[in-house]
Design an enzyme around this catalytic site. Sequence first.
Site, PDB file in Angstrom:
ATOM      1  N   THR A   1       0.822  -1.215   0.000  1.00  0.00           N
ATOM      2  CA  THR A   1       0.000   0.000   0.000  1.00  0.00           C
ATOM      3  C   THR A   1       0.851   1.258   0.000  1.00  0.00           C
ATOM      4  OG1 THR A   1      -1.805  -1.140   1.140  1.00  0.00           O
ATOM      5  CG2 THR A   1      -1.796   1.254   1.259  1.00  0.00           C
TER       6      THR A   1
ATOM      7  N   SER B   1       1.739  -7.349  -0.718  1.00  0.00           N
ATOM      8  CA  SER B   1       2.353  -8.259   0.255  1.00  0.00           C
ATOM      9  C   SER B   1       1.697  -9.639   0.359  1.00  0.00           C
ATOM     10  CB  SER B   1       2.430  -7.605   1.642  1.00  0.00           C
ATOM     11  OG  SER B   1       1.167  -7.312   2.160  1.00  0.00           O
TER      12      SER B   1
ATOM     13  N   THR C   1       1.587  -4.299   4.357  1.00  0.00           N
ATOM     14  CA  THR C   1       1.389  -4.625   5.774  1.00  0.00           C
ATOM     15  C   THR C   1       0.871  -6.036   6.029  1.00  0.00           C
ATOM     16  OG1 THR C   1      -0.838  -3.670   5.747  1.00  0.00           O
ATOM     17  CG2 THR C   1       0.985  -2.203   6.366  1.00  0.00           C
ATOM     18  N   ASP C   2       0.264  -6.681   5.032  1.00  0.00           N
ATOM     19  CA  ASP C   2      -0.348  -7.990   5.288  1.00  0.00           C
ATOM     20  C   ASP C   2       0.664  -9.032   5.756  1.00  0.00           C
ATOM     21  OD1 ASP C   2      -2.792  -6.962   4.622  1.00  0.00           O
ATOM     22  OD2 ASP C   2      -3.019  -8.063   2.741  1.00  0.00           O
TER      23      ASP C   2
END
Length: 323
Positions: free
Chosen positions: A12, A55, A86-87
């Site tokens: 992101t 990710s 971030t995942d």
Amino acid sequence: MKSILIIHTGGTISMLENKDTGEVTTADSHPLKDVTDRLSFPAHIDEIIPFSVPSPQITPQHMVEVANKINEASGDYDGFVVTHGTDTLEETAYFLDLTVVANKPVIITGAMRSANEIGSDALYNLLSSLRTATNNEAWNKGVLVVINDEIHTAQNVTKTSTSNIATFQSPQYGPIGIVTKDDIIFHHTILSRKIYPVRKTDKRVYLLKAYAGMNGDILDALHQVKPDGLVIEGLGEGNLPKDTLKALQRIINEQIPVILVSRCYRGIVQPTYGYDGGGKQLKDMGIIFANGLTGPKARLKLLIMLETTTNLEALKETFEKTY
């Protein structure tokens, strides 16, 4: 003036919002690349983009590539910043923590809102990470996650919310430090760190979560594909339904390492209960208890360890320690 290498990998933080549809997706060019030049950040900064993927598409092979780049460039830079989705950020952070040899600052960061969204945290998190990477107190602390004014260790941090910008937390331990307007403040430190430098990972290690009514069917199915290792998120302090035991024993009999963690995000697994499927019985069967790791991180650690040893006693000794 310190020298920092930024390694952009996607996520992101590298994406843009479509103002007509609200969809967030990949951009033609990284919106934050070279932005530090315009802000006159007080460091020499180089930037590379070895790959750019969301990710959920990150693999251990991507993680190895980033680790290798940091290890190869460690003599040329005073610190490193990795931007990431971030995942799976916590997984890449922990992988790097186990495999990066340098004791210099290695910071990994991301964003919950893309660079052009209202209230974006992308640029702020990048600048906070650069400030931390140039701070002398960030040395010898392993890989750190810097996001939302907090500094977390790679081992303890986890994503706790799907969309809140304060999503990254270290349950039970808290952040190791904070980012303020004037300073980088560390109030904890790490006690020890063990490094396992590897240049590849090609083992097959699977992760299962235990649930009420679980039986041996899925374990037998996994057994058929000949795994190199298995990690199970057990119940409570480290227990499993009794109907999984026969299938587990068949796997253990073939010297396939089985690592047990808890599906709880606080506490550690312990061989407390003596009933069928209880932790005491599982440990007596040969299941290895992992001290304080989540399932995804225990899987990565096993992937890395299997590149250096398949000895069950050596694996047991390693996993029963924090590092």
